[in-house]
Design a protein around this motif. Structure first.
Motif, PDB file in Angstrom:
ATOM      1  N   ILE A  71       0.836  -1.206   0.000  1.00 54.41           N
ATOM      2  CA  ILE A  71       0.000   0.000   0.000  1.00 54.41           C
ATOM      3  C   ILE A  71       0.867   1.251   0.000  1.00 54.41           C
ATOM      4  CG2 ILE A  71      -1.670   1.335   1.350  1.00 54.41           C
ATOM      5  CD1 ILE A  71      -2.877  -1.404   2.217  1.00 54.41           C
ATOM      6  N   MET A  72       1.912   1.270   0.804  1.00 55.71           N
ATOM      7  CA  MET A  72       2.781   2.449   0.855  1.00 55.71           C
ATOM      8  C   MET A  72       3.461   2.695  -0.493  1.00 55.71           C
ATOM      9  SD  MET A  72       4.395   2.354   4.693  1.00 55.71           S
ATOM     10  CE  MET A  72       5.212   3.943   4.521  1.00 55.71           C
ATOM     11  N   ARG A  73       3.944   1.631  -1.129  1.00 59.89           N
ATOM     12  CA  ARG A  73       4.570   1.792  -2.457  1.00 59.89           C
ATOM     13  C   ARG A  73       3.552   2.278  -3.488  1.00 59.89           C
ATOM     14  NH1 ARG A  73       6.976  -3.247  -1.289  1.00 59.89           N
ATOM     15  NH2 ARG A  73       9.072  -2.971  -0.521  1.00 59.89           N
ATOM     16  N   GLY A  74       2.343   1.713  -3.447  1.00 55.78           N
ATOM     17  CA  GLY A  74       1.288   2.139  -4.358  1.00 55.78           C
ATOM     18  C   GLY A  74       0.927   3.599  -4.173  1.00 55.78           C
ATOM     19  N   LEU A  75       0.835   4.029  -2.918  1.00 56.12           N
ATOM     20  CA  LEU A  75       0.547   5.437  -2.635  1.00 56.12           C
ATOM     21  C   LEU A  75       1.657   6.335  -3.168  1.00 56.12           C
ATOM     22  CD1 LEU A  75      -0.871   5.208   0.982  1.00 56.12           C
ATOM     23  CD2 LEU A  75      -2.029   6.224  -0.986  1.00 56.12           C
ATOM     24  N   TYR A  76       2.887   5.963  -2.885  1.00 57.86           N
ATOM     25  CA  TYR A  76       3.990   6.823  -3.321  1.00 57.86           C
ATOM     26  C   TYR A  76       4.063   6.910  -4.846  1.00 57.86           C
ATOM     27  CZ  TYR A  76       8.256   9.363  -3.537  1.00 57.86           C
ATOM     28  OH  TYR A  76       9.163  10.345  -3.821  1.00 57.86           O
ATOM     29  N   ASN A  77       3.829   5.809  -5.517  1.00 57.18           N
ATOM     30  CA  ASN A  77       3.847   5.837  -6.983  1.00 57.18           C
ATOM     31  C   ASN A  77       2.724   6.704  -7.544  1.00 57.18           C
ATOM     32  OD1 ASN A  77       6.119   4.197  -7.221  1.00 57.18           O
ATOM     33  ND2 ASN A  77       4.914   2.332  -7.297  1.00 57.18           N
ATOM     34  N   ALA A  78       1.566   6.683  -6.904  1.00 58.23           N
ATOM     35  CA  ALA A  78       0.407   7.423  -7.416  1.00 58.23           C
ATOM     36  C   ALA A  78       0.407   8.894  -7.024  1.00 58.23           C
ATOM     37  CB  ALA A  78      -0.883   6.767  -6.923  1.00 58.23           C
ATOM     38  N   VAL A  79       0.801   9.202  -5.783  1.00 65.26           N
ATOM     39  CA  VAL A  79       0.660  10.583  -5.293  1.00 65.26           C
ATOM     40  C   VAL A  79       1.898  11.075  -4.550  1.00 65.26           C
ATOM     41  CG1 VAL A  79      -1.868  10.515  -5.182  1.00 65.26           C
ATOM     42  CG2 VAL A  79      -0.527   9.791  -3.192  1.00 65.26           C
ATOM     43  N   GLY A  80       3.052  10.489  -4.817  1.00 67.61           N
ATOM     44  CA  GLY A  80       4.282  10.841  -4.108  1.00 67.61           C
ATOM     45  C   GLY A  80       4.862  12.186  -4.507  1.00 67.61           C
ATOM     46  N   THR A  81       6.048  12.462  -4.007  1.00 68.62           N
ATOM     47  CA  THR A  81       6.686  13.760  -4.237  1.00 68.62           C
ATOM     48  C   THR A  81       7.021  14.016  -5.698  1.00 68.62           C
ATOM     49  OG1 THR A  81       8.833  12.795  -3.670  1.00 68.62           O
ATOM     50  CG2 THR A  81       7.653  13.951  -1.917  1.00 68.62           C
ATOM     51  N   ASN A  82       7.032  12.965  -6.512  1.00 64.51           N
ATOM     52  CA  ASN A  82       7.323  13.141  -7.939  1.00 64.51           C
ATOM     53  C   ASN A  82       6.050  13.419  -8.749  1.00 64.51           C
ATOM     54  OD1 ASN A  82       6.363  10.567  -7.426  1.00 64.51           O
ATOM     55  ND2 ASN A  82       7.495   9.634  -9.101  1.00 64.51           N
ATOM     56  N   THR A  83       4.915  13.650  -8.063  1.00 63.22           N
ATOM     57  CA  THR A  83       3.645  13.952  -8.726  1.00 63.22           C
ATOM     58  C   THR A  83       3.153  15.338  -8.299  1.00 63.22           C
ATOM     59  OG1 THR A  83       2.182  13.097  -6.986  1.00 63.22           O
ATOM     60  CG2 THR A  83       3.060  11.487  -8.590  1.00 63.22           C
ATOM     61  N   VAL A  84       2.091  15.792  -8.923  1.00 68.33           N
ATOM     62  CA  VAL A  84       1.495  17.089  -8.566  1.00 68.33           C
ATOM     63  C   VAL A  84       0.941  17.057  -7.139  1.00 68.33           C
ATOM     64  CG1 VAL A  84      -0.272  18.774  -9.214  1.00 68.33           C
ATOM     65  CG2 VAL A  84       0.921  17.499 -10.982  1.00 68.33           C
ATOM     66  N   ALA A  85       0.549  15.886  -6.670  1.00 69.03           N
ATOM     67  CA  ALA A  85       0.002  15.749  -5.319  1.00 69.03           C
ATOM     68  C   ALA A  85       1.054  16.034  -4.244  1.00 69.03           C
ATOM     69  CB  ALA A  85      -0.566  14.353  -5.121  1.00 69.03           C
ATOM     70  N   GLN A  86       2.340  15.852  -4.589  1.00 65.34           N
ATOM     71  CA  GLN A  86       3.457  16.102  -3.669  1.00 65.34           C
ATOM     72  C   GLN A  86       3.302  15.379  -2.338  1.00 65.34           C
ATOM     73  OE1 GLN A  86       6.444  18.344  -4.138  1.00 65.34           O
ATOM     74  NE2 GLN A  86       5.815  17.380  -6.042  1.00 65.34           N
ATOM     75  N   GLY A  87       2.850  14.118  -2.386  1.00 67.12           N
ATOM     76  CA  GLY A  87       2.560  13.377  -1.171  1.00 67.12           C
ATOM     77  C   GLY A  87       3.763  12.759  -0.505  1.00 67.12           C
ATOM     78  N   ILE A  88       3.661  12.661   0.809  1.00 65.28           N
ATOM     79  CA  ILE A  88       4.612  11.878   1.587  1.00 65.28           C
ATOM     80  C   ILE A  88       3.806  10.788   2.300  1.00 65.28           C
ATOM     81  CG2 ILE A  88       6.261  13.748   1.865  1.00 65.28           C
ATOM     82  CD1 ILE A  88       5.282  13.910   4.815  1.00 65.28           C
ATOM     83  N   VAL A  89       4.426   9.660   2.540  1.00 67.80           N
ATOM     84  CA  VAL A  89       3.746   8.513   3.137  1.00 67.80           C
ATOM     85  C   VAL A  89       4.613   7.992   4.282  1.00 67.80           C
ATOM     86  CG1 VAL A  89       2.788   6.221   2.710  1.00 67.80           C
ATOM     87  CG2 VAL A  89       2.839   7.900   0.852  1.00 67.80           C
ATOM     88  N   PHE A  90       3.979   7.746   5.421  1.00 66.72           N
ATOM     89  CA  PHE A  90       4.691   7.110   6.523  1.00 66.72           C
ATOM     90  C   PHE A  90       3.716   6.245   7.300  1.00 66.72           C
ATOM     91  CE2 PHE A  90       3.229  11.159   8.195  1.00 66.72           C
ATOM     92  CZ  PHE A  90       2.754  10.859   9.475  1.00 66.72           C
ATOM     93  N   SER A  91       4.248   5.344   8.106  1.00 65.13           N
ATOM     94  CA  SER A  91       3.396   4.454   8.893  1.00 65.13           C
ATOM     95  C   SER A  91       3.821   4.480  10.352  1.00 65.13           C
ATOM     96  CB  SER A  91       3.462   3.031   8.351  1.00 65.13           C
ATOM     97  OG  SER A  91       4.738   2.482   8.562  1.00 65.13           O
TER      98      SER A  91
END
Length: 103
Positions: A71-91
């Protein structure tokens, strides 16, 4: 090892649905969206060469520990810092859960 973990995905405003859709593709059943406001110093913006959008959405997802990495890898690929969403993911580990069917 804990049975559950909480995954936090912090994205720019308007990208929580995209994040949740990505998480569901890898086993998440649902989540909670919390609205927030990001802050950072001008020095940090220059150092990391980033621009911070102040309005944020935090997607909080409680998942079985065995599903966390996918799930974390999927999130980062879809909305991570390399996307417009600029997302960070942590658990974070979860000690106890009440109110979720575990079987």
């Amino acid at each position: 090892m804990n049975e559950f973990v909480s995954i936090f995905c912090i994205v720019n405003n308007g990208f929580s649905e995209e994040a949740m859709n990505a998480a569901k593709q890898f086993g998440a059943k649902g989540g909670t969206v919390i609205h927030g406001r990001g802050t950072v110093s001008k020095e940090a913006e220059k150092f990391f060469n980033i621009t911070i959008q102040p309005e944020k959405e935090i997607v909080l997802i409680l998942v079985p520990s065995k599903d966390k990495d996918a799930i974390m890898r999927g999130l980062y690929n879809a909305v991570g810092t390399n996307t417009v969403a600029q997302g960070i993911v942590f658990s974070l580990p979860v000690d106890d859960v009440i109110g979720i069917e575990t079987k």
